[in-house]
Design an enzyme around this catalytic site. Structure first.
Site, PDB file in Angstrom:
ATOM      1  N   ARG A  69      38.492  13.039  36.920  1.00  8.78           N
ATOM      2  CA  ARG A  69      37.090  12.668  36.684  1.00  8.78           C
ATOM      3  C   ARG A  69      36.859  11.960  35.357  1.00  8.78           C
ATOM      4  NH1 ARG A  69      34.786  18.532  37.578  1.00  8.78           N
ATOM      5  NH2 ARG A  69      36.582  18.742  36.234  1.00  8.78           N
ATOM      6  N   LYS A 177      52.161  25.249  42.498  1.00 12.68           N
ATOM      7  CA  LYS A 177      51.934  26.694  42.606  1.00 12.68           C
ATOM      8  C   LYS A 177      50.708  27.068  41.781  1.00 12.68           C
ATOM      9  CE  LYS A 177      53.520  29.403  39.032  1.00 12.68           C
ATOM     10  NZ  LYS A 177      54.197  30.426  38.361  1.00 12.68           N
ATOM     11  N   ASP A 206      58.251  25.238  43.742  1.00  9.76           N
ATOM     12  CA  ASP A 206      58.535  26.348  42.844  1.00  9.76           C
ATOM     13  C   ASP A 206      59.516  25.747  41.844  1.00  9.76           C
ATOM     14  OD1 ASP A 206      59.588  28.430  41.417  1.00  9.76           O
ATOM     15  OD2 ASP A 206      59.536  29.834  43.081  1.00  9.76           O
ATOM     16  N   HIS A 207      59.040  25.452  40.637  1.00  6.09           N
ATOM     17  CA  HIS A 207      59.867  24.637  39.747  1.00  6.09           C
ATOM     18  C   HIS A 207      61.201  25.311  39.402  1.00  6.09           C
ATOM     19  CE1 HIS A 207      57.766  26.968  36.582  1.00  6.09           C
ATOM     20  NE2 HIS A 207      58.939  26.916  36.015  1.00  6.09           N
ATOM     21  N   LYS A 211      65.825  23.882  38.799  1.00  7.02           N
ATOM     22  CA  LYS A 211      66.724  24.106  37.662  1.00  7.02           C
ATOM     23  C   LYS A 211      68.175  24.005  38.124  1.00  7.02           C
ATOM     24  CE  LYS A 211      63.687  27.294  35.186  1.00  7.02           C
ATOM     25  NZ  LYS A 211      63.342  26.499  34.020  1.00  7.02           N
ATOM     26  N   GLU A 245      60.056  36.896  29.088  1.00 10.27           N
ATOM     27  CA  GLU A 245      59.395  35.895  28.234  1.00 10.27           C
ATOM     28  C   GLU A 245      59.023  36.534  26.906  1.00 10.27           C
ATOM     29  OE1 GLU A 245      56.665  33.004  30.576  1.00 10.27           O
ATOM     30  OE2 GLU A 245      56.516  34.944  31.532  1.00 10.27           O
ATOM     31  N   ASP A 264      52.381  35.932  39.494  1.00  9.12           N
ATOM     32  CA  ASP A 264      52.795  34.777  38.689  1.00  9.12           C
ATOM     33  C   ASP A 264      54.305  34.566  38.727  1.00  9.12           C
ATOM     34  OD1 ASP A 264      52.162  32.654  36.911  1.00  9.12           O
ATOM     35  OD2 ASP A 264      52.894  33.848  35.225  1.00  9.12           O
ATOM     36  N   HIS A 269      59.229  32.959  41.732  1.00 12.87           N
ATOM     37  CA  HIS A 269      60.515  32.701  41.072  1.00 12.87           C
ATOM     38  C   HIS A 269      61.552  33.801  41.338  1.00 12.87           C
ATOM     39  CE1 HIS A 269      58.076  29.778  39.243  1.00 12.87           C
ATOM     40  NE2 HIS A 269      57.718  30.433  38.163  1.00 12.87           N
ATOM     41  N   LYS A 369      56.054  39.810  29.847  1.00 13.12           N
ATOM     42  CA  LYS A 369      55.676  39.002  28.689  1.00 13.12           C
ATOM     43  C   LYS A 369      55.767  39.845  27.428  1.00 13.12           C
ATOM     44  CE  LYS A 369      52.885  35.535  30.884  1.00 13.12           C
ATOM     45  NZ  LYS A 369      53.796  34.449  30.571  1.00 13.12           N
TER      46      LYS A 369
HETATM   47  N1  LIG Z   1      50.363  23.306  33.276  1.00 10.06           N
HETATM   48  C1  LIG Z   1      51.501  23.860  33.696  1.00 10.06           C
HETATM   49  O1  LIG Z   1      52.482  23.998  32.943  1.00 10.06           O
HETATM   50  C2  LIG Z   1      51.630  24.313  35.119  1.00 10.06           C
HETATM   51  C3  LIG Z   1      52.803  25.000  35.501  1.00 10.06           C
HETATM   52  C4  LIG Z   1      52.956  25.395  36.827  1.00 10.06           C
HETATM   53  C5  LIG Z   1      51.959  25.101  37.737  1.00 10.06           C
HETATM   54  N2  LIG Z   1      50.833  24.459  37.352  1.00 10.06           N
HETATM   55  C6  LIG Z   1      49.812  24.170  38.371  1.00 10.06           C
HETATM   56  O2  LIG Z   1      49.481  22.783  38.326  1.00 10.06           O
HETATM   57  C7  LIG Z   1      48.121  22.593  38.619  1.00 10.06           C
HETATM   58  C8  LIG Z   1      47.469  21.820  37.468  1.00 10.06           C
HETATM   59  O3  LIG Z   1      47.573  22.606  36.298  1.00 10.06           O
HETATM   60  P1  LIG Z   1      47.153  22.030  34.857  1.00 10.06           P
HETATM   61  O4  LIG Z   1      47.626  23.024  33.874  1.00 10.06           O
HETATM   62  O5  LIG Z   1      47.564  20.618  34.699  1.00 10.06           O
HETATM   63  O6  LIG Z   1      45.563  22.123  34.948  1.00 10.06           O
HETATM   64  P2  LIG Z   1      44.499  21.409  34.005  1.00 10.06           P
HETATM   65  O7  LIG Z   1      45.081  21.034  32.707  1.00 10.06           O
HETATM   66  O8  LIG Z   1      43.287  22.268  34.027  1.00 10.06           O
HETATM   67  O9  LIG Z   1      44.175  20.061  34.796  1.00 10.06           O
HETATM   68  C9  LIG Z   1      43.401  20.029  35.970  1.00 10.06           C
HETATM   69  C10 LIG Z   1      43.233  18.592  36.398  1.00 10.06           C
HETATM   70  O10 LIG Z   1      42.423  18.546  37.563  1.00 10.06           O
HETATM   71  C11 LIG Z   1      41.394  17.591  37.364  1.00 10.06           C
HETATM   72  N3  LIG Z   1      40.204  17.995  38.086  1.00 10.06           N
HETATM   73  C12 LIG Z   1      39.626  19.221  38.084  1.00 10.06           C
HETATM   74  N4  LIG Z   1      38.523  19.212  38.864  1.00 10.06           N
HETATM   75  C13 LIG Z   1      38.430  17.950  39.364  1.00 10.06           C
HETATM   76  C14 LIG Z   1      37.518  17.319  40.225  1.00 10.06           C
HETATM   77  N5  LIG Z   1      36.477  17.968  40.753  1.00 10.06           N
HETATM   78  N6  LIG Z   1      37.706  16.027  40.512  1.00 10.06           N
HETATM   79  C15 LIG Z   1      38.756  15.344  39.984  1.00 10.06           C
HETATM   80  N7  LIG Z   1      39.669  15.901  39.179  1.00 10.06           N
HETATM   81  C16 LIG Z   1      39.497  17.189  38.866  1.00 10.06           C
HETATM   82  C17 LIG Z   1      41.167  17.573  35.878  1.00 10.06           C
HETATM   83  O11 LIG Z   1      40.679  16.335  35.475  1.00 10.06           O
HETATM   84  P3  LIG Z   1      39.184  16.023  34.962  1.00 10.06           P
HETATM   85  O12 LIG Z   1      38.733  17.176  34.167  1.00 10.06           O
HETATM   86  O13 LIG Z   1      39.348  14.756  34.192  1.00 10.06           O
HETATM   87  O14 LIG Z   1      38.422  15.825  36.199  1.00 10.06           O
HETATM   88  C18 LIG Z   1      42.580  17.726  35.369  1.00 10.06           C
HETATM   89  O15 LIG Z   1      43.210  16.453  35.385  1.00 10.06           O
HETATM   90  C19 LIG Z   1      47.541  23.994  38.866  1.00 10.06           C
HETATM   91  O16 LIG Z   1      47.609  24.281  40.234  1.00 10.06           O
HETATM   92  C20 LIG Z   1      48.510  24.901  38.115  1.00 10.06           C
HETATM   93  O17 LIG Z   1      48.537  26.214  38.651  1.00 10.06           O
HETATM   94  C21 LIG Z   1      50.652  24.052  36.061  1.00 10.06           C
END
Ligand SMILES: NC(=O)c1ccc[n+]([C@@H]2O[C@H](COP(=O)([O-])OP(=O)(O)OC[C@H]3O[C@@H](n4cnc5c(N)ncnc54)[C@H](OP(=O)(O)O)[C@@H]3O)[C@@H](O)[C@H]2O)c1
Length: 534
Positions: A69, A177, A206-207, A211, A245, A264, A269, A369
Site C-alpha cells: 500500500r 508461514k 518452511d524455511h 537449509k 534461541e 511457532d 520446524h 527462547k
Molecule cells: N519477517 C520475517 O523474518 C518472517 C519470517 C518467517 C515468516 N514470515 C511471514 O512472512 C509474512 C510477512 O512478514 P513480514 O515480517 O514481512 O511482515 P510486515 O513487515 O508486517 O509486512 C507486511 C507487508 O504486507 C503489506 N500489507 C499489509 N496489509 C496490506 C494491504 N491491505 N494491502 C497491501 N499490502 C498490505 C505491508 O505493506 P504496506 O503497509 O505498505 O501496505 C507490508 O509490505 C508473514 O506471514 C510472516 O508470518 C516473516
C-alpha cells in the site's frame, strides 16, 4: 589462469552426482511479491533473489513486481531495496554490476490487497513485457499477513492471473508461514487456496527445509550404508532434537502472544526435521515420494491425549534472568505481552513413533527462547555396549556412542565414541570426530530462501510442505494445545532467562534414565556432556 586439479580432486568431482537428476530448467517468469514493503522482503527475499542473479541461477529473463500500500515509485523502491541489501546481504559489498542488472528488473505496484483495482493494475504491469514467457509464467509470493493469503488468491483468480488451468504458461503461489493457527484453520485455508489453484501450484514455505544441513539429513542417511543399517530401534536408544534461541521475543511480543513456541517452532520446524530423521527411504527422490514418506512418518507419531500431554510434554515461560551477563526481562514484561500471559516460550516433548523401525524409541524435542545458546542439532544416542569389559574402570559411566547432526551454527556432523587415554592405566574416555561444512566445502552457504525461491521458480516442490503434511503436523500440535487451553502456568513451568528451560524438562528424560546433552559447540567449551543445573 587454468588451475590443474590434483588427482584426488578429480576423483571427488567424478563422485559428485546430482541426487535428484538435473534441476528442472528455470524458465523466464514474473515474480510478484505481495508485502513488498515488509520486513521479510527486505531482509530475506530481495537478498536471496539478488544472490541468485549474482550466481547466474535466475532465468535469462525475469521481472520482480512488488505490491503493497505504501506510496513508492519504481525508483524509490529500488533505492530502498539497495539500502536493505547493503545491510542484509550475506556477501558485501554489493556488486555494482550485478545490482544494476538486478535493479532494472524490479518494479513497484501500489495498491491495497482488498481492492480489485490493485490486481487490474498488477495485470497491466505484468502484460507490459515483450517476452511471452515472462508474461505467461508467474510466481506469486504471499509475504503478507496470513489472514490475507486466501483473499489474495481469490482476487488473483478474479483478475484472471491465477487459475487451475493457466494455459501455456505456469502460475504458482508461494505461501509463507504460519499456515493456519490450528488444524481447523489450516484445513480452511487449504480448502480456500485449492479452490483457486491446484495443490501442485501451491508451495508452502518452511524455511528450515531450505537449509543445507537439513537437506543433508536425507543424503547422509540414504547414501551411507554404515549409518543407515544402525538407524533403528535395535541400535538407537533415543533421539534428542534441540532448537534453542538465545534471544527473547524482543519486539515480536504481539505476534508471539498469538503463537507460542508450540505453534511457532514445534508444529513446523521441529516436526519437519523429525520427519526427515525418522522417515523410511522414499521410492525415488521425486517430490511426491519424499513427501509421501514424511506424511507417513507424521501419521505414525502416537497421538497425545490430554493425560499423555501431562506426562510427555513440558511447557515453560522465561522470567527475568541473565544471558551472557546481560539482564533480560521476563516474558510477561516484554512489549505487547499481557502481564498475566500463559503463552509458552519453551516446549519439551517426548514422542513415540509407532512403526516397525522405531517402536519404543523415545524422540525428545525441545525448543525455547532466552536459552544459553542459539543452536539446532539432532543427537542420535546409540545403545550402550554390554558393560562387561570396562565395568571395573568406568562403572556405569561408559558413555554410549552418539552421532550429532549440527544444523546450525558450526554446521556439520560429529561422532562421539570411546577411546583409550594414553598412558599405562586402562582409562577410557569419550572422544569426537567432527566433520565441518566450512572446512570441507568453504564458507559458501546460500541462505535458505535462495534455495527455496529457486526451487519454486523451477517448480520442484520437494522442499515445500504438502497439504496433508501440514494438516498431519497440526493434528499433533492441536492435541497438545487443547490440553493446555485454560490452564494457567504453574510455578514449575517457569525458567530463568539464560537457563535450559524448566526443571520439569529434565525430569521428563530422567524418568527414562536419560538426560539432555548440552549441544555440541565445535570450537567452544562445550563437551557434549549431560547438562548439570547449578
Ligand atoms: N519477517 C520475517 O523474518 C518472517 C519470517 C518467517 C515468516 N514470515 C511471514 O512472512 C509474512 C510477512 O512478514 P513480514 O515480517 O514481512 O511482515 P510486515 O513487515 O508486517 O509486512 C507486511 C507487508 O504486507 C503489506 N500489507 C499489509 N496489509 C496490506 C494491504 N491491505 N494491502 C497491501 N499490502 C498490505 C505491508 O505493506 P504496506 O503497509 O505498505 O501496505 C507490508 O509490505 C508473514 O506471514 C510472516 O508470518 C516473516
Amino acid at each position: 589462469m587454468v588451475l590443474r586439479m590434483n588427482q584426488a580432486q578429480q576423483l571427488d568431482e567424478l563422485m559428485i552426482c546430482r541426487l535428484n537428476g538435473e534441476r528442472k530448467a528455470v524458465e523466464p517468469c514474473t515474480i510478484a511479491i505481495f508485502g513488498a514493503s515488509g520486513d521479510l522482503t527486505a531482509r530475506k527475499l530481495i537478498p536471496a533473489l539478488y544472490h541468485l542473479q549474482k550466481e547466474k541461477q535466475m532465468p535469462t529473463e525475469y521481472r520482480i513486481i512488488g505490491v503493497a500500500r505504501r506510496e513508492k515509485t519504481d525508483a524509490s523502491w529500488r533505492e530502498e531495496l539497495r539500502g536493505a541489501l547493503d545491510e542484509f546481504s550475506r556477501t558485501k559489498p554489493v556488486d555494482e554490476v550485478e545490482w544494476k542488472e538486478f535493479s532494472q528488473r524490479v518494479f513497484y505496484c501500489r495498491g491495497d490487497l482488498a481492492d480489485a483495482a490493485t490486481y487490474a493494475n498488477l495485470a497491466q504491469t505484468m502484460a507490459n513485457s515483450s517476452d511471452p514467457a515472462v508474461r505467461g509464467n508467474s510466481l506469486f509470493y504471499l509475504a503478507t499477513s496470513p489472514s490475507q493469503f486466501a483473499e489474495v488468491a481469490k482476487r488473483l483468480n478474479a483478475a484472471g492471473l491465477l487459475s487451475k488451468d493457466p494455459g501455456p504458461g505456469w502460475q504458482r503461489l508461494v505461501v509463507e508461514k504460519p499456515f493456519g493457527h490450528d488444524l481447523e484453520s489450516a484445513r480452511a485455508l487449504n480448502r480456500e487456496l485449492t479452490h483457486y489453484a491446484r495443490e501442485q501450484q501451491i508451495f508452502r514455505i518452511d524455511h528450515y527445509l531450505g537449509k543445507e544441513t537439513v537437506q543433508n539429513i536425507l543424503m547422509f542417511r540414504f547414501s551411507n550404508a554404515i549409518f543407515e543399517r544402525l538407524w533403528n530401534r535395535e541400535s538407537i536408544d533415543h533421539v534428542q532434537l534441540t532448537v534453542s534461541e538465545k534471544l527473547g521475543v524482543g519486539q515480536r511480543g504481539g505476534y508471539y502472544e498469538e503463537a507460542g513456541a508450540l505453534r511457532d517452532m514445534v508444529q513446523n520446524h521441529l516436526l519437519q526435521v523429525l520427519a526427515l530423521v525418522a522417515m523410511e527411504p522414499p521410492v525415488s527422490l521425486e517430490a511426491e515420494s519424499i513427501r509421501d514418506e514424511k506424511v507417513k512418518l507424521l501419521k505414525s507419531i502416537r497421538p497425545l491425549q490430554s493425560g499423555d500431554v501431562v506426562r510427555q510434554v513440558v511447557r515453560g515461560q522465561y522470567f527475568a534472568g541473565n544471558v551472557d551477563g546481560q539482564t533480560r526481562p521476563g516474558y510477561r514484561q516484554e512489549a505487547k505481552v499481557r502481564a498475566d500471559s500463559n503463552v509458552e516460550t519453551y516446549v519439551a516433548l517426548e514422542l513415540f513413533i509407532d512403526n516397525w523401525r522405531w517402536s519404543g524409541v523415545p524422540f525428545y524435542l525441545r525448543t525455547g527462547k532466552n536459552l544459553p545458546i542459539s543452536t539446532s542439532e539432532v543427537r542420535i544416542q546409540f545403545r550402550p555396549t554390554p558393560n562387561v569389559l570396562f565395568a571395573a574402570q568406568c562403572g556405569p559411566k561408559l558413555d554410549p556412542n552418539a552421532l550429532v547432526l549440527r544444523l546450525q551454527p558450526d554446521e556439520g556432523i560429529s561422532l562421539r565414541f570411546n577411546g583409550k587415554v594414553p598412558g599405562t592405566s586402562e582409562q577410557v574416555r569419550p572422544v569426537r570426530m567432527h566433520f565441518s561444512y566450512d572446512a570441507e566445502f568453504g564458507a559458501y552457504t546460500p541462505e535458505a530462501y535462495e534455495r527455496l525461491l529457486l526451487e519454486a521458480i523451477a517448480g520442484d516442490a520437494t522442499l515445500f510442505i504438502r497439504r496433508d503434511e501440514v494438516e498431519a503436523a497440526w493434528q499433533i500440535a492441536d492435541g497438545i494445545q487443547k490440553a493446555w487451553d485454560g490452564k494457567p502456568l504453574s510455578n514449575r513451568e517457569f525458567y530463568a532467562a539464560g537457563t535450559w528451560g524448566p526443571v520439569a524438562a529434565d525430569d521428563l528424560l530422567a524418568r527414562e534414565g536419560h538426560a539432555w546433552r548440552e549441544p555440541v559447540v565445535v570450537n567452544g567449551e562445550n563437551k557434549g556432556l549431560a547438562v548439570k543445573r547449578t
